[in-house]
Design a protein around this motif. Sequence first.
Motif, PDB file in Angstrom:
ATOM      1  N   ALA A 183       1.511  -1.222   0.376  1.00  0.00           N
ATOM      2  CA  ALA A 183       0.000  -0.384   0.328  1.00  0.00           C
ATOM      3  C   ALA A 183       0.362   1.041   0.400  1.00  0.00           C
ATOM      4  CB  ALA A 183      -0.612  -0.007   1.301  1.00  0.00           C
ATOM      5  N   PHE A 184       1.614   1.154   1.181  1.00  0.00           N
ATOM      6  CA  PHE A 184       2.977   2.119   0.819  1.00  0.00           C
ATOM      7  C   PHE A 184       4.084   2.058  -0.190  1.00  0.00           C
ATOM      8  CE2 PHE A 184       0.960   2.066   5.536  1.00  0.00           C
ATOM      9  CZ  PHE A 184       0.566   3.460   5.576  1.00  0.00           C
ATOM     10  N   VAL A 185       3.174   3.105  -1.236  1.00  0.00           N
ATOM     11  CA  VAL A 185       4.537   2.341  -2.448  1.00  0.00           C
ATOM     12  C   VAL A 185       4.475   3.897  -2.815  1.00  0.00           C
ATOM     13  CG1 VAL A 185       3.956   0.452  -2.915  1.00  0.00           C
ATOM     14  CG2 VAL A 185       2.682   2.137  -3.884  1.00  0.00           C
ATOM     15  N   PRO A 186       6.218   4.209  -3.560  1.00  0.00           N
ATOM     16  CA  PRO A 186       6.357   5.322  -4.609  1.00  0.00           C
ATOM     17  C   PRO A 186       5.137   5.496  -5.277  1.00  0.00           C
ATOM     18  CG  PRO A 186       8.496   3.777  -4.312  1.00  0.00           C
ATOM     19  CD  PRO A 186       6.981   3.377  -3.865  1.00  0.00           C
ATOM     20  N   ARG A 187       4.929   6.838  -5.877  1.00  0.00           N
ATOM     21  CA  ARG A 187       3.958   7.072  -6.869  1.00  0.00           C
ATOM     22  C   ARG A 187       3.971   6.910  -7.981  1.00  0.00           C
ATOM     23  NH1 ARG A 187      -0.268  11.115  -5.940  1.00  0.00           N
ATOM     24  NH2 ARG A 187      -1.596  11.370  -7.336  1.00  0.00           N
ATOM     25  N   VAL A 188       3.906   6.115  -8.418  1.00  0.00           N
ATOM     26  CA  VAL A 188       3.587   5.820 -10.609  1.00  0.00           C
ATOM     27  C   VAL A 188       4.115   7.127 -11.284  1.00  0.00           C
ATOM     28  CG1 VAL A 188       3.350   4.834 -12.805  1.00  0.00           C
ATOM     29  CG2 VAL A 188       2.726   3.636  -9.839  1.00  0.00           C
ATOM     30  N   GLN A 204      -1.867   8.765   0.486  1.00  0.00           N
ATOM     31  CA  GLN A 204      -1.710   9.807  -0.652  1.00  0.00           C
ATOM     32  C   GLN A 204      -1.286  11.401  -0.645  1.00  0.00           C
ATOM     33  OE1 GLN A 204      -6.126  10.579  -0.987  1.00  0.00           O
ATOM     34  NE2 GLN A 204      -6.224   8.722  -2.616  1.00  0.00           N
ATOM     35  N   GLU A 205      -1.391  11.201   1.023  1.00  0.00           N
ATOM     36  CA  GLU A 205      -0.348  12.241   1.628  1.00  0.00           C
ATOM     37  C   GLU A 205       1.228  12.126   1.041  1.00  0.00           C
ATOM     38  OE1 GLU A 205      -1.026  15.616   1.649  1.00  0.00           O
ATOM     39  OE2 GLU A 205      -3.102  16.047   2.326  1.00  0.00           O
ATOM     40  N   MET A 206       1.511  10.767   1.388  1.00  0.00           N
ATOM     41  CA  MET A 206       2.770  10.325   1.640  1.00  0.00           C
ATOM     42  C   MET A 206       3.395  10.758  -0.034  1.00  0.00           C
ATOM     43  SD  MET A 206       3.494   8.355   5.169  1.00  0.00           S
ATOM     44  CE  MET A 206       3.622   9.150   6.989  1.00  0.00           C
ATOM     45  N   GLN A 207       2.926  10.028  -0.524  1.00  0.00           N
ATOM     46  CA  GLN A 207       3.072   9.949  -2.026  1.00  0.00           C
ATOM     47  C   GLN A 207       2.969  11.286  -2.264  1.00  0.00           C
ATOM     48  OE1 GLN A 207       0.080   7.947  -3.785  1.00  0.00           O
ATOM     49  NE2 GLN A 207       1.425   5.844  -3.470  1.00  0.00           N
TER      50      GLN A 207
END
Length: 390
Positions: A194-199, A283-286
């Motif tokens: 779930a916690f992954v870098p934004r594509v 979303q905020e972290m990405q």
Amino acid sequence: MNIVIIPAFFQTKSRKTLGSFFLEQARALQQKGHKVTILYCDTYSIKCVKDWFAYNEEKSEIIEGIQIYRNRCFCPLKHGIEGHREAFAQGIQKLYDQYMQENRPDIIHAHCCVWAGYAAMKLSEQIGIPYVVTEHATLFQLHRDEISEKNDKVIRKIFQKAARVICVSGAFAKLIESYRPDIDVVGNVVNCDAFVPRVDSEKHRGIRFLTVCYMEEEAQLYKKGIDILIQAWTEVVKRYTDVKLVIGGGGSAKTKVEQWVEEQGISKYVEFTGALDRKQVIQEMQSCDCFVLPSRYETFGVVYIEAMACGKPVIAVANGGPDDFVKPFNGLLIKPGAEELVQAFYEMIGHLTRGNYYQEEKISNYIKSKFSYEAIAEQLEAIYNSIKSA
């Protein structure tokens, strides 16, 4: 293996991310093929009578594939560390008697000695199953002088009777080694699916810093260093104007932070998101460029590894937990203080402005190798198996 988890606190309908790492660990074990059940008892004193009557948590529910059994108990005379030890343990025993008689566990795993550890010890005595305690509580760093002699003896007994004791960081293990010297270190877990870098890289103006914390009480603001954060940010925006500090989290103390921001005249450089659910946190972290939280003390610091799992560098204080995993390639580990934080902001802005200093994939892969479901479940399995074979 059949595992019962007893957390000292747990999510509610209004605070869905509270104690999220307990649920994440349960999911990690389940994905490795284990059967996991969570037992939790909400406790209320006379001061919380309104909350008692407004209680609407489910007695039995499945959250993200994990069976949760829950009840509540009333402690009319005293609450907190002194008051709810026996009530909490009795509540857990009732849950076990009601739901687990035909589902005998192999291991009881308590999170936090006060008082999940006590409930696990009492249940262990009743059913003859070994228990493990993972300690997370900042109680031992920030409020140790408030532990009564009577409770200190109970805490010592809980730790010493446990089959194994685990701490979430090396610094924290040293802090409580007077209770028991042979302590395992196993960090908290992060959902690296779930916690992954934004594509698709989101375009935003300037540099975006993010902090996320609960703001239910002013004491939490102090613990998380939000006062230091605002002091430092006030200086940063005097030099840089193309920056934004996003403050995520809700609670009654948020108005205090909003007041600080207004008094410093920096409202245009600060954005408040309000309470965030799990998806919104991701979303905020990405979307941020860097995560920052200058906590005065952290036993671990799940939010840092969540941000790094998203490929983001972090700014953290060398205060215990983050010391184990914040490295030069994934962030800045600083001494406590507003001036130190100002300099860290300047350094981070320089790195981010030049670009390519921090590599998203390298940061994310590091967290995956150390704190993913698989990595943490394997460490716990080894501990459980050693107990079963002893």
